[in-house]
Design an enzyme around this catalytic site. Structure first.
Site, PDB file in Angstrom:
ATOM      1  N   ASN A  10       9.470  50.196   4.287  1.00  0.00           N
ATOM      2  CA  ASN A  10      10.069  50.639   5.552  1.00  0.00           C
ATOM      3  C   ASN A  10       9.722  49.603   6.615  1.00  0.00           C
ATOM      4  OD1 ASN A  10      10.878  51.948   7.866  1.00  0.00           O
ATOM      5  ND2 ASN A  10       9.229  53.490   7.813  1.00  0.00           N
ATOM      6  N   TRP A  11      10.723  48.832   7.005  1.00  0.00           N
ATOM      7  CA  TRP A  11      10.464  47.739   7.953  1.00  0.00           C
ATOM      8  C   TRP A  11      10.355  48.255   9.389  1.00  0.00           C
ATOM      9  CZ3 TRP A  11      14.160  43.211   6.076  1.00  0.00           C
ATOM     10  CH2 TRP A  11      13.766  42.819   4.791  1.00  0.00           C
ATOM     11  N   LYS A  12      10.640  49.518   9.605  1.00  0.00           N
ATOM     12  CA  LYS A  12      10.594  50.123  10.957  1.00  0.00           C
ATOM     13  C   LYS A  12      11.384  49.252  11.945  1.00  0.00           C
ATOM     14  CE  LYS A  12       6.119  51.998   9.763  1.00  0.00           C
ATOM     15  NZ  LYS A  12       4.977  52.772  10.212  1.00  0.00           N
ATOM     16  N   HIS A  96      10.861  60.917   8.950  1.00  0.00           N
ATOM     17  CA  HIS A  96       9.649  60.100   9.058  1.00  0.00           C
ATOM     18  C   HIS A  96       8.808  60.621  10.224  1.00  0.00           C
ATOM     19  CE1 HIS A  96       7.011  56.676   9.778  1.00  0.00           C
ATOM     20  NE2 HIS A  96       7.285  56.298   8.540  1.00  0.00           N
ATOM     21  N   GLU A  98       7.241  59.217  12.517  1.00  0.00           N
ATOM     22  CA  GLU A  98       7.486  58.583  13.819  1.00  0.00           C
ATOM     23  C   GLU A  98       8.706  59.213  14.490  1.00  0.00           C
ATOM     24  OE1 GLU A  98       7.374  54.547  12.412  1.00  0.00           O
ATOM     25  OE2 GLU A  98       5.216  54.747  12.078  1.00  0.00           O
ATOM     26  N   GLU A 168       3.308  61.579   3.583  1.00  0.00           N
ATOM     27  CA  GLU A 168       2.731  60.557   4.451  1.00  0.00           C
ATOM     28  C   GLU A 168       1.851  61.231   5.499  1.00  0.00           C
ATOM     29  OE1 GLU A 168       5.211  56.767   4.476  1.00  0.00           O
ATOM     30  OE2 GLU A 168       6.122  58.111   5.924  1.00  0.00           O
ATOM     31  N   GLY A 174      -0.058  53.440   9.546  1.00  0.00           N
ATOM     32  CA  GLY A 174      -0.286  52.323  10.463  1.00  0.00           C
ATOM     33  C   GLY A 174      -1.695  52.272  11.028  1.00  0.00           C
ATOM     34  N   SER A 214      -0.740  53.426   5.009  1.00  0.00           N
ATOM     35  CA  SER A 214      -1.642  52.288   4.827  1.00  0.00           C
ATOM     36  C   SER A 214      -1.801  51.870   3.359  1.00  0.00           C
ATOM     37  CB  SER A 214      -3.004  52.579   5.464  1.00  0.00           C
ATOM     38  OG  SER A 214      -2.849  52.754   6.860  1.00  0.00           O
ATOM     39  N   GLY A 235       4.813  50.713   4.996  1.00  0.00           N
ATOM     40  CA  GLY A 235       5.239  50.191   6.291  1.00  0.00           C
ATOM     41  C   GLY A 235       4.754  48.764   6.479  1.00  0.00           C
ATOM     42  N   GLY A 236       3.620  48.620   7.167  1.00  0.00           N
ATOM     43  CA  GLY A 236       3.091  47.307   7.540  1.00  0.00           C
ATOM     44  C   GLY A 236       3.070  46.284   6.412  1.00  0.00           C
TER      45      GLY A 236
HETATM   46  C1  PEP Z   1       5.452  54.182   6.862  1.00  0.00           C
HETATM   47  O1  PEP Z   1       6.015  53.633   7.783  1.00  0.00           O
HETATM   48  O2  PEP Z   1       6.091  55.030   6.226  1.00  0.00           O
HETATM   49  C2  PEP Z   1       4.069  53.842   6.545  1.00  0.00           C
HETATM   50  C3  PEP Z   1       3.484  54.481   5.583  1.00  0.00           C
HETATM   51  O3  PEP Z   1       3.470  52.842   7.295  1.00  0.00           O
HETATM   52  P1  PEP Z   1       2.107  52.035   6.929  1.00  0.00           P
HETATM   53  O4  PEP Z   1       2.214  51.616   5.489  1.00  0.00           O
HETATM   54  O5  PEP Z   1       2.088  50.886   7.870  1.00  0.00           O
HETATM   55  O6  PEP Z   1       0.967  52.989   7.135  1.00  0.00           O
END
Ligand code: PEP
Length: 252
Positions: A10-12, A96, A98, A168, A174, A214, A235-236
């Site tokens: 997920n590039w957000k 999600h 966010e 999640e 994040g 993470s 994500g990251g």
């Molecule tokens: C996500 O955006 O779904 C996520 C899990 O982010 P991260 O891996 O950065 O925690």
């Protein structure tokens, strides 16, 4: 039943169009073609078509990060299922944390979006997760149950068989804090039991439930060794080709 693992990035709200094309190209160079696991990339909406072109022939799937439940109309700033299909998407992330946290996404809206995605043959990746406060007050499983029931409301077993779930924990997204494999496994197992109740045992056995929060090259192997963890939503670390490649190549 063997469940093919899914590794989704997920590039957000990251990467311009040229940066997205470059990252997709780098990912293919690092990962190459794989047939024992599914790789899904979720760039921003303006980059979808370009990334679709970039990954054509790689076997990777393209996902959007959200959609509106109507097909068209006066909904400024939104994108619809038919638009995502035309852009080359096969998947869409829904609910999600966010979106829940910053944009008022509710379980009711998640349910509308899930139905819209399925109507257009897009595979929804339905996200659920508890906050730190909810975990610390012992409400984790109740919160997850409410979100899964709410998001899947009104779906029959066939429809439930057509979606992917992602656990999640909000406190792990994040933040660098990752759920322990045992914490994640406990929630994944409870989600699978709930899917058995909402659909049936066969659908539950085949349902892919991803962990997100993470996920990194250093922790993916132990997470993926848990019985009910069928993949990762990243994500990251999905923005760094070498890291995402290592995650895709997890060993369990
Ligand atoms: C996500 O955006 O779904 C996520 C899990 O982010 P991260 O891996 O950065 O925690």
């Amino acid at each position: 039943m063997a469940r093919v693992p899914i590794l989704a990035g997920n590039w957000k709200m990251n990467c311009t169009l040229p940066e997205s094309e470059a990252l997709a190209g780098e990912l293919y160079k690092e990962i190459g073609q794989l047939d024992d696991r599914e790789v899904i990339i979720a760039p921003t909406t303006p980059a979808l078509t370009a990334v679709a072109r970039q990954i054509d022939g790689s076997g990777y799937k393209l996902s959007a990060q959200d959609l509106h439940w109507e097909d068209s109309g006066a909904f400024t700033g939104e994108v619809s299922g038919p638009m995502l299909v035309a852009a080359g998407c096969s998947h869409v992330i829904i609910g999600h944390s966010e979106r829940r946290q910053y944009f008022g996404e509710t379980d009711g809206r998640v349910a509308l979006k899930v139905k819209a995605a399925l109507r257009h043959k897009l595979t929804p990746i339905v996200c659920v997760g508890e906050t730190l406060e909810e975990r610390e007050s012992g409400e984790t499983l109740a919160v997850i149950e409410r979100q899964v029931r709410g998001g899947l409301d009104g779906l029959d077993a066939n429809s439930i068989a057509g979606l992917v779930l992602a656990y999640e924990p909000v406190w792990a997204i994040g933040t660098g804090k990752v759920a322990t494999p045992q914490q994640a496994q406990e929630v994944h197992a409870s989600i699978r039991s709930l899917v058995a109740e909402l659909a049936n045992a066969e659908v539950a056995a085949g349902c892919r439930i991803l962990y997100g929060g993470s996920v990194k090259p250093e922790n993916v192997d132990i997470l993926m060794s848990q019985e009910d963890i069928d993949g990762a939503l990243v994500g990251g670390a999905s923005l760094k080709a070498a890291d995402f490649a290592r995650i895709v190549r997890f060993q369990s």
